[in-house]
Design a protein around this motif. Structure first.
Motif, short mmCIF file in Angstrom:
data_model
loop_
_atom_site.label_atom_id
_atom_site.label_comp_id
_atom_site.label_asym_id
_atom_site.label_seq_id
_atom_site.Cartn_x
_atom_site.Cartn_y
_atom_site.Cartn_z
N LEU A 476 34.09 45.88 32.98
CA LEU A 476 35.23 45.10 32.47
C LEU A 476 34.93 44.53 31.09
O LEU A 476 35.86 44.27 30.31
N THR A 477 33.68 44.33 30.80
CA THR A 477 33.07 43.58 29.68
C THR A 477 32.97 42.11 30.07
O THR A 477 33.85 41.58 30.76
N GLU A 478 31.93 41.47 29.64
CA GLU A 478 31.66 40.08 30.03
C GLU A 478 32.78 39.12 29.65
O GLU A 478 33.16 38.24 30.45
N PRO A 479 33.40 39.22 28.45
CA PRO A 479 34.49 38.29 28.13
C PRO A 479 35.68 38.41 29.09
O PRO A 479 36.28 37.40 29.48
N VAL A 480 36.03 39.64 29.49
CA VAL A 480 37.14 39.84 30.42
C VAL A 480 36.77 39.28 31.78
O VAL A 480 37.57 38.60 32.45
N PHE A 481 35.55 39.55 32.22
CA PHE A 481 35.05 39.04 33.50
C PHE A 481 35.13 37.51 33.53
O PHE A 481 35.65 36.92 34.47
N ALA A 482 34.63 36.87 32.47
CA ALA A 482 34.63 35.40 32.41
C ALA A 482 36.06 34.85 32.38
O ALA A 482 36.34 33.80 32.97
N HIS A 505 42.55 38.20 40.14
CA HIS A 505 42.45 37.51 38.85
C HIS A 505 41.67 38.33 37.83
O HIS A 505 41.97 38.29 36.63
N LEU A 506 40.69 39.09 38.28
CA LEU A 506 40.00 39.98 37.35
C LEU A 506 40.93 41.10 36.90
O LEU A 506 40.88 41.54 35.74
N GLN A 507 41.80 41.57 37.80
CA GLN A 507 42.78 42.59 37.42
C GLN A 507 43.76 42.03 36.37
O GLN A 507 44.11 42.73 35.40
N MET A 508 44.18 40.79 36.55
CA MET A 508 45.07 40.16 35.58
C MET A 508 44.40 40.09 34.21
O MET A 508 45.02 40.36 33.18
N ALA A 509 43.11 39.74 34.19
CA ALA A 509 42.38 39.66 32.92
C ALA A 509 42.26 41.05 32.29
O ALA A 509 42.39 41.20 31.07
N ALA A 510 42.01 42.07 33.13
CA ALA A 510 41.89 43.44 32.62
C ALA A 510 43.23 43.93 32.07
O ALA A 510 43.29 44.55 31.00
N ASP A 511 44.31 43.64 32.79
CA ASP A 511 45.64 44.10 32.36
C ASP A 511 46.06 43.48 31.03
O ASP A 511 46.85 44.09 30.29
N THR A 513 44.09 42.90 28.53
CA THR A 513 43.11 43.25 27.50
C THR A 513 43.47 44.59 26.88
O THR A 513 43.36 45.63 27.54
N PRO A 514 43.90 44.60 25.63
CA PRO A 514 44.26 45.88 24.98
C PRO A 514 43.06 46.82 24.92
O PRO A 514 41.93 46.40 24.63
N GLY A 515 43.30 48.06 25.21
CA GLY A 515 42.26 49.09 25.07
C GLY A 515 41.35 49.23 26.27
O GLY A 515 40.53 50.16 26.31
N LEU A 516 41.44 48.34 27.25
CA LEU A 516 40.60 48.46 28.43
C LEU A 516 41.30 49.33 29.46
O LEU A 516 42.33 48.97 30.01
N GLU A 517 40.73 50.49 29.71
CA GLU A 517 41.33 51.42 30.66
C GLU A 517 40.38 51.65 31.84
O GLU A 517 39.21 51.97 31.65
N LEU A 518 40.91 51.48 33.03
CA LEU A 518 40.15 51.71 34.25
C LEU A 518 40.77 52.89 34.99
O LEU A 518 41.98 53.10 34.92
N PRO A 519 39.96 53.65 35.72
CA PRO A 519 40.51 54.82 36.44
C PRO A 519 41.32 54.44 37.67
O PRO A 519 42.04 55.26 38.23
N ALA A 520 41.16 53.19 38.12
CA ALA A 520 41.88 52.70 39.30
C ALA A 520 41.88 51.18 39.20
O ALA A 520 41.31 50.60 38.27
N SER A 521 42.52 50.53 40.15
CA SER A 521 42.55 49.06 40.13
C SER A 521 41.17 48.50 40.44
O SER A 521 40.32 49.18 41.03
N VAL A 522 40.94 47.25 40.04
CA VAL A 522 39.69 46.58 40.38
C VAL A 522 39.50 46.60 41.89
O VAL A 522 38.39 46.83 42.40
N ASP A 523 40.58 46.36 42.62
CA ASP A 523 40.55 46.37 44.08
C ASP A 523 40.06 47.73 44.61
O ASP A 523 39.15 47.80 45.45
N ASP A 524 40.63 48.82 44.12
CA ASP A 524 40.26 50.15 44.59
C ASP A 524 38.81 50.49 44.26
O ASP A 524 38.10 51.10 45.07
N ILE A 525 38.39 50.11 43.05
CA ILE A 525 37.02 50.42 42.64
C ILE A 525 36.02 49.62 43.46
O ILE A 525 35.08 50.16 44.05
#
Length: 953
Positions: A476-482, A505-511, A513-525
């Motif tokens: 996620l990167t530490e800033p997004v995680f925090a 809440h981590l998914q909300m932070a990821a969503d 964040t421009p340019g952060l792409e995940l292959p699936a949701s935080v929940d699924d991963i």
């Protein structure tokens, strides 16, 4: 919380309820206690035959009909033995205000090992309290059961008042006593009344709704002898001298706590001293310990680092510390490393006290990381708390991960964020590679009994939890995680959550964040990493570029009978380098995939899982393995230091799993002659340690020792040179660790000059006991080497120094070293000392036995000792103890023969009726390891003997 705590059966007395009135003061004890004890021995359980329909009090979980609002508790610990009973005791009274959520004629509240002498129920705000029909203590489920003649009304509040008596035992759980001596002529015994409530021992101190979701406000008052000081979670409001039942005592009251769980409650009565932060600071920080320790400045380092670490977490969480003070107290007897009680953190002395004259850099790092771990809990765990113990991993795994971040902020030159790989990731993998492992998150209904809860405090919960959260933070990167953590904490402050709330809440932070792409949701991963046990080995074929994953098992023939919701497949985040250059990260989402950029030609090499950011092992085709090994032999620094350690650890574990040839793993150690960094050496030493465990009683031992002698000699000479013939200490933190490795390995393998060095230092100390010139970093390995080379004179001297040590970390070093002797009768004497708390504290007994079992001479002695004394150890030292699981693992880790397997099976059969408490899973793992060891030794011994013989020449 740090690992390890004890649950004792010392006060196995069942209480009887004898009254319904309220009295103004605590009942006088000397007569009442003996009368109550006599009555209670006659009444065990009113139910002589089990009900066909399960009654509510036969469940281990509280019903949802009542919820606590607040407690008003007064406790009076006696720090002298009661003349009538011969016991240390405490008396108490408690008011709990609770709300009726659903109409009911039954009150269930936890109560364990207390004698209740008074009980009453009152309605509040105009509510009428039903009369009590009958009441009793249900021993198996630890409930006070109160049946009423009519119903409590939903939406109304009531007050339950109790008076009670309990033993202030030395069992390290609930409200207990710790002892130490002060002064020398003669030494005076001092008693401390202190607490350890986690997970389910608040009920031993007062009747309470003892589940983490049952949060309430606590108003504490302590009665204590003049000259003692009382502490609790809140700041002390007032201390006044009063007379109670003819005795002059001090009454100290405290600020009410925030809304919090019972397991975080703490209170201490002692004669300790303290140091504190300067006046005017936003948060008052105090370090408490024995007066001698405070006078010697042993609390100074903790005071210096607590403020900065607290500030780091305030910034990291974007949330202010919610209390006005932070007391931290070092206890002579404490089963865990530390406990995160809100506002009053309790520690083992070794986890808080530091003396530059006798504490090592390892001691200092331990203190910094433990303080950081506990302060991290002030928000994650205390402010926001798991709903139930099945999500303990989230509390402890998170605190274990961010403890390295907090310690790094306090000591930035140490690079401790790298060391998490050795201390958490590799350690977790060694357990999680067993078929008897378990998922991080259990089903709530599967964790109900106290022993099941205690069993969760293990390597998986702490270390794997830390590893997978570190992996999550990395992708996620530490800033997004925090940022996700911050919104999570602000949303759920003073309440309880399940892990899905954090994912959201981590998914909300990821969503956002421009340019952060995940292959699936935080929940699924992440659910794949927490809802199924184990982890994958990712195999890369650089000839074709294909990648595949499979469940990694140390014994591939073991039967995995635990179902997985994901069929043991993971969504794997992969960082990798090619020819030393970072490549685009890759996600492996299926069992097999093709990724052509990983295809190589010529001398190209690929290395995956850089910085070991992912929780998985990596295997390669033979061509890439050869290229990596060639690179290690010719230019090892072209591979990052963490990944040099990773290559060694992966290769050895793949070899144990029969995935690669054992000689390939051994080849990863050839470059050590040129290696000077700590992480590769420490990893190799740990993995070769397994070979020593398997072969130190066979003909492989000689050539193996000769080989390691050859490899370590350049390292030994390197440190001899850079320390000016051992007269100074290296500056770099990890170099200080590796200097210890150099001496330890060199002495144990017979490097010329090493034993003379250590025995000479030790003899100098024996000649002038008051002037120990051995550097604190080197003491443990020097003591061990000299005691191993010596006899009774050296051992007895070390034992005297152990008993006289005023610094806990120094005592720990000697406690370890005393197990190094090669004299069997000395080891047997040392084992017997473990049954005498006057010689070996209860908190240290299992560690000492494990140290002795680690000595090839002591292995069989320790095993015979444990089998002979199992009932005593289990019942008096606590089957619920965390270190109890460590005891089983420690005494069986060398087992590798049919004879030892049969002995283990017989031991299990003989004790099956009593059970193994929190060590149940450890017993299963010991069986699995023993069988795997037998198979591995049989298949590999011949090749290993040949390889060491050839390469030691």
């Amino acid at each position: 919380m740090g690992k390890g705590f004890f649950i004792s059966k010392t006060l196995g007395i069942v209480g009887v309820i004898v009254g319904t009135g309220v009295v103004a003061t605590i009942i006088a004890l000397s007569v009442v206690y003996s009368q109550e004890k006599a009555k209670n021995l006659e009444v065990v359980n009113p139910h002589t035959t089990p009900s066909t329909a399960k009654d509510p009090w036969e469940n281990y979980r509280l019903p949802d009909s009542l919820s606590p609002v607040s407690y008003n508790i007064t406790l009076w610990p006696r720090l002298v033995v009661n003349a009538s009973t011969g016991l240390y005791i405490f008396t108490g009274q408690s008011d709990v205000v609770f709300r009726c959520e659903k109409e009911t004629d039954l009150i269930l509240i936890h109560c364990n090992k207390l004698n209740l002498t008074l009980l009453s129920l009152t309605g509040l705000d105009g509510a009428t309290a039903p009369t009590i029909k009958k009441s009793w203590l249900e021993v198996p489920t630890q409930f006070l059961v109160i049946q009423l003649n009519s119903n409590l009304m939903a939406g109304r509040q009531y007050e339950l008042y109790t008076e009670f008596i309990g033993e202030l035992a030395d069992d390290l759980g609930g409200f207990y006593r710790s002892e130490y001596t002060e002064g020398t002529s003669p030494p005076v015994k001092k008693v401390v009344a202190t607490t350890q409530m986690q997970p389910v021992d608040a009920r031993k101190a007062f009747p309470c709704f003892d589940e983490p979701a049952m949060k309430a406000v606590f108003h504490m008052t302590l009665l204590h002898a003049h000259g003692t000081v009382a502490l609790a979670n809140g700041m002390n409001l007032a201390s006044v001298n009063v007379t109670v039942n003819g005795q002059d005592v001090t009454r100290t009251s405290f600020e009410p706590t925030p809304l919090m769980s019972t397991y975080l409650l703490a209170f201490v009565v002692s004669e300790f001293g303290f140091i504190q932060s300067p006046e005017g600071e936003k948060v008052l920080i105090r370090i408490w310990a024995r007066k001698q320790a405070i006078a010697e400045g042993q609390g100074n380092y903790a005071l210096e680092k607590t403020g900065p670490i607290l500030e780091f977490f305030e910034k990291y969480y974007s949330s202010s510390y919610p209390l006005t003070k932070s007391d931290q107290i070092a206890l002579p007897d404490f089963s865990a490393g530390a406990m995160e009680n809100w506002g009053l953190i309790t520690y083992r002395e070794t986890a808080l006290l530091f003396n530059p004259a006798s504490s090592s850099n390892g001691d200092k790092e331990w203190i910094a990381t433990v303080i950081s771990h506990e302060l991290a809990h002030m928000w994650f765990g205390n402010l926001v708390t798991m709903k139930w113990w099945n999500d303990l991993w989230l509390n402890e795994g998170f605190a274990s991960y961010v403890s390295y971040l907090g310690a790094d902020s306090a000591e930035p030159t140490w690079n401790v964020t790298d060391l998490i790989v050795l201390k958490e990731v590799h350690g977790a993998m060694s357990v999680d590679a067993l078929a008897s492992s378990h998922p991080l998150s259990a089903k709530e209904e599967d964790i109900v009994r106290p022993a099941q809860i205690s069993e969760l405090f293990d390597t998986i919960t702490y270390s794997k939890g830390a590893a997978v959260l570190r992996m999550l933070s990395d992708f996620l990167t530490e800033p997004v995680f925090a940022r996700g953590l911050s919104t999570y904490l602000n949303t759920f402050q003073y309440s309880n959550t399940v892990y899905q709330d954090l994912w959201k809440h981590l998914q909300m932070a990821a969503d956002s964040t421009p340019g952060l792409e995940l292959p699936a949701s935080v929940d699924d991963i992440m659910n794949r990493w927490i809802l199924q046990m184990g982890f994958p080995v990712v195999t890369i074929d650089t000839a074709t570029g294909s990648i595949n994953q499979r469940h990694f098992l140390l014994d591939p023939d073991s039967v995995v009978d635990r179902p997985s919701p994901f069929n043991y497949e993971w969504i794997v985040p992969m960082k990798w380098i090619k020819n030393g250059n970072d490549q685009t990260p890759y996600w492996l989402q299926t069992e097999t995939a093709t990724h052509l950029p990983m295809k190589t030609s010529g001398s190209d090499w690929v290395l995956a899982n850089t910085k070991v950011s992912g929780f998985f092992r990596v295997n390669y085709d033979s061509g890439n393995w050869d290229r990596l090994l060639t690179l290690l032999s010719t230019d090892h620094e072209a591979i990052p230091v963490i990944n040099r350690a990773q290559i060694v650890d992966d290769a050895f574990n793949l070899a144990r799993a029969r995935t690669v040839n054992t000689t390939l793993a051994l080849r990863t150690t050839l470059f050590l002659q040129r290696e000077r960094e700590y992480m590769p050496w420490q990893t190799a030493n740990k993995n070769l340690g397994y070979f020593f465990l398997m072969f130190d009683r066979s003909d492989v031992y000689g050539p193996m020792q000769a080989y390691l002698n050859k490899q370590v000699t350049p390292l030994f000479n390197h440190f001899k040179t850079i320390t000016a013939d051992w007269t100074k200490i290296p500056e770099k933190h990890t170099d200080q660790y590796n200097q210890v490795n150099a001496i330890s390995i060199a002495c144990s393998t017979g490097v010329a000059g090493c034993e003379e060095l250590t025995t000479g230092w030790f003899k100098d100390w024996m000649n002038t006991p008051e002037n120990n010139m051995i550097h604190p970093n080197l003491r443990q390995t020097v003591y061990c080497s000299a005691i191993a080379a010596g006899g009774m004179e050296e051992w007895d001297f070390a034992w005297r120094m152990y008993k006289e040590a005023s610094i806990a970390s120094e005592a720990d070093k000697l406690m370890y070293a005393l197990a190094c002797t090669r004299v069997p009768w000395l080891l047997n004497r040392y084992l017997n000392y473990c049954l005498d708390p006057e010689k070996i504290r209860k908190q240290d007994a299992t560690f000492t036995i494990v140290y002795i079992a680690g000595n090839v001479v002591g292995q069989s002695l320790a095993w015979d000792f444990v089998r002979t004394n199992w009932d005593h150890l289990f019942n008096d030292y606590g089957g619920g103890s965390l270190s109890f699981a460590r005891l089983i693992e420690g005494i069986t880790r060398r087992f590798s023969s049919e004879f030892e397997l049969k002995q283990l099976q017989q031991f299990i059969e003989e004790n099956a009726e009593q059970g193994f408490g929190s060590a149940t899973l450890a017993v299963d793992q010991a069986l699995e390891r023993t069988k795997a060891n037998m198979k591995w030794v049989a298949e590999n011994k011949k090749d290993i003997l040949t390889w060491f013989t050839v390469n030691s020449a």
